[in-house]
Design a protein around this motif. Structure first.
Motif, PDB file in Angstrom:
ATOM      1  N   TRP A   1       0.979  -1.169  -0.040  1.00  0.00           N
ATOM      2  CA  TRP A   1       0.036  -0.080  -0.006  1.00  0.00           C
ATOM      3  C   TRP A   1       0.880   1.441  -0.073  1.00  0.00           C
ATOM      4  N   SER A   2       1.735   1.364   0.923  1.00  0.00           N
ATOM      5  CA  SER A   2       2.699   2.188   1.065  1.00  0.00           C
ATOM      6  C   SER A   2       3.544   2.710  -0.279  1.00  0.00           C
ATOM      7  N   ALA A   3       3.868   1.530  -0.976  1.00  0.00           N
ATOM      8  CA  ALA A   3       4.642   1.842  -2.286  1.00  0.00           C
ATOM      9  C   ALA A   3       3.578   2.308  -3.268  1.00  0.00           C
ATOM     10  N   PHE A   4       2.265   1.731  -3.183  1.00  0.00           N
ATOM     11  CA  PHE A   4       1.214   2.150  -4.290  1.00  0.00           C
ATOM     12  C   PHE A   4       0.823   3.816  -3.995  1.00  0.00           C
ATOM     13  N   GLN A   5       0.683   4.080  -2.749  1.00  0.00           N
ATOM     14  CA  GLN A   5       0.059   5.504  -2.598  1.00  0.00           C
ATOM     15  C   GLN A   5       1.240   6.447  -2.814  1.00  0.00           C
ATOM     16  N   GLN A   6       2.432   6.343  -2.793  1.00  0.00           N
ATOM     17  CA  GLN A   6       3.616   7.185  -2.972  1.00  0.00           C
ATOM     18  C   GLN A   6       3.446   7.460  -4.623  1.00  0.00           C
ATOM     19  N   ALA A   7       2.877   6.788  -5.595  1.00  0.00           N
ATOM     20  CA  ALA A   7       2.850   6.968  -6.854  1.00  0.00           C
ATOM     21  C   ALA A   7       2.081   8.311  -7.283  1.00  0.00           C
ATOM     22  N   PHE A   8       1.120   8.513  -6.386  1.00  0.00           N
ATOM     23  CA  PHE A   8      -0.052   9.350  -6.949  1.00  0.00           C
ATOM     24  C   PHE A   8      -0.419  10.421  -5.951  1.00  0.00           C
ATOM     25  N   VAL A   9      -0.238  10.124  -4.700  1.00  0.00           N
ATOM     26  CA  VAL A   9      -0.585  11.136  -3.665  1.00  0.00           C
ATOM     27  C   VAL A   9       0.170  12.416  -3.456  1.00  0.00           C
ATOM     28  N   GLY A  10      -0.641  13.534  -3.867  1.00  0.00           N
ATOM     29  CA  GLY A  10      -0.154  14.730  -3.855  1.00  0.00           C
ATOM     30  C   GLY A  10       0.513  15.197  -5.168  1.00  0.00           C
ATOM     31  N   ARG A  11      -0.014  14.350  -6.235  1.00  0.00           N
ATOM     32  CA  ARG A  11       0.422  14.715  -7.344  1.00  0.00           C
ATOM     33  C   ARG A  11      -1.014  15.100  -8.222  1.00  0.00           C
ATOM     34  N   ASP A  12      -0.630  15.724  -9.163  1.00  0.00           N
ATOM     35  CA  ASP A  12      -1.670  16.319 -10.425  1.00  0.00           C
ATOM     36  C   ASP A  12      -2.098  14.794 -10.826  1.00  0.00           C
ATOM     37  N   PRO A  13      -3.397  14.486 -10.993  1.00  0.00           N
ATOM     38  CA  PRO A  13      -3.693  13.194 -11.372  1.00  0.00           C
ATOM     39  C   PRO A  13      -3.665  13.045 -13.055  1.00  0.00           C
ATOM     40  N   CYS A  14      -3.331  14.020 -13.752  1.00  0.00           N
ATOM     41  CA  CYS A  14      -3.072  13.935 -15.155  1.00  0.00           C
ATOM     42  C   CYS A  14      -1.529  13.905 -15.348  1.00  0.00           C
ATOM     43  N   ASN A  15      -0.863  14.040 -14.297  1.00  0.00           N
ATOM     44  CA  ASN A  15       0.678  13.950 -14.480  1.00  0.00           C
ATOM     45  C   ASN A  15       1.313  12.931 -13.771  1.00  0.00           C
ATOM     46  N   VAL A  16       0.816  11.622 -13.605  1.00  0.00           N
ATOM     47  CA  VAL A  16       1.425  10.466 -12.991  1.00  0.00           C
ATOM     48  C   VAL A  16       1.824   9.574 -14.361  1.00  0.00           C
ATOM     49  N   PRO A  17       3.320   9.691 -14.559  1.00  0.00           N
ATOM     50  CA  PRO A  17       3.584   8.823 -15.507  1.00  0.00           C
ATOM     51  C   PRO A  17       3.570   7.326 -15.136  1.00  0.00           C
ATOM     52  N   MET A  18       3.885   6.229 -16.082  1.00  0.00           N
ATOM     53  CA  MET A  18       3.692   4.990 -15.572  1.00  0.00           C
ATOM     54  C   MET A  18       4.838   4.508 -14.504  1.00  0.00           C
ATOM     55  N   GLU A  19       6.100   5.365 -14.894  1.00  0.00           N
ATOM     56  CA  GLU A  19       7.345   4.995 -13.882  1.00  0.00           C
ATOM     57  C   GLU A  19       7.058   5.441 -12.473  1.00  0.00           C
TER      58      GLU A  19
END
Ligand code: AVW
Length: 256
Positions: free
Chosen positions: A48-66
């Motif tokens: 969960w912790s690795a998952f949420q760091q991918a997108f929390v606090g980010r513009d939801p249109c600016n989350v690259p697959m990396e």
């Protein structure tokens, strides 16, 4: 919002929606591990912790697959040679089929695929919240939270492919091997010749109608695959629309 809900989250810094996504995530993760003993080395809190760091606090249109690399690297997943099933525009029929038997494994039968299947999620800039509504749709922007996840998870699934792999494609549409699909843009490109022996296409057709294995898009696929890997294609009538309901299962099982 009910008082009970507010109360139960009073000690937490996140919103009820963050809590509910986290709860759904952890519950599904634990249920998966219960049912799949080979994944028991996984730690759902860590995932969960690795998952949420991918997108929390980010513009939801600016989350690259990396952004999901840490998630993918946290999950421990054994490859299952000769049993991997890819698909494109056949989600329902593929899962109606795999639900009943364990011989084929789709992305949605792996830990992350199982957890996220059917869910929507995103974050917001300068916020530590997690949202499950109001998130950008699949085609609203290229790098949206959900689409990038499926791109990254599909890439990892294809990277792990080995032996004879199968792909179930849709013979009822004009272009079964769609050049914009995840299968074409990500998965096929990542099959490693050193590990993957062959690709078998199962073209699901409605009784003698629609496309055949001679379809130009499938010839493109064959060109892309050969001579690195062996290629073959079989048209199989849709098991749910023909009287011979066993046909699809039998043809697929014949391959094992
Ligand atoms: P797909 P892929 N709007 O059937 O080859 C909303 O095209 O791409 O097959 N959702 C969408 C859209 C859209 N325009 N396009 C795609 N999706 C979602 C992972 C939707 O949930 C597995 F390993 C649809 O059911 C397969 O081998 C799903 O993406 C391969 O990638 C698949 O779209 C299937 O991807």
């Amino acid at each position: 919002i009910s008082l009970g809900v507010v109360h139960s989250h009073a000690l937490s810094s996140s919103s009820p929606s963050s809590e509910s996504l986290k709860k759904t995530f952890i519950d599904k993760c634990e249920a998966f591990i219960q049912n799949n003993k080979s994944s028991s080395a996984n730690n759902c809190q860590k995932i969960w912790s690795a998952f949420q760091q991918a997108f929390v606090g980010r513009d939801p249109c600016n989350v690259p697959m990396e952004a999901y690399d840490p998630l993918i690297h946290t999950v421990i997943q054994d490859p299952v040679c000769n049993r991997m099933l890819f698909w494109s525009k056949t989600k329902k029929i593929v899962h109606d089929f795999t639900e009943k038997r364990d011989c084929f494994l789709t992305l949605e039968d792996t830990l992350v695929g199982f957890i996220m299947n059917g869910l929507t999620w995103c974050g917001k800039e300068e916020s530590n919240e997690t949202f499950t509504t109001g998130c950008p749709g699949w085609t609203d922007c290229v790098n949206n939270t959900v689409r990038s996840f499926w791109n990254r998870a599909s890439a990892a699934f294809a990277d792990a492919a080995c032996g004879d792999v199968t792909a179930m494609l849709n013979g009822s549409i004009a272009t079964p091997f769609s050049p914009t699909s995840i299968f074409a843009t990500i998965e096929v490109k990542r099959f490693k010749a050193a590990k993957v022996k062959s690709l078998s296409v199962v073209l699901v057709t409605k009784e003698n109608k629609g496309t055949t294995c001679d379809d130009p898009s499938l010839q493109d696929l064959q060109k892309e695959i050969e001579p690195k890997l062996k290629y073959n294609c079989k048209a199989v009538p849709d098991a749910y629309r023909t009287p011979d309901r066993q046909d699809l299962s039998r043809k697929l099982s014949d391959r094992l």
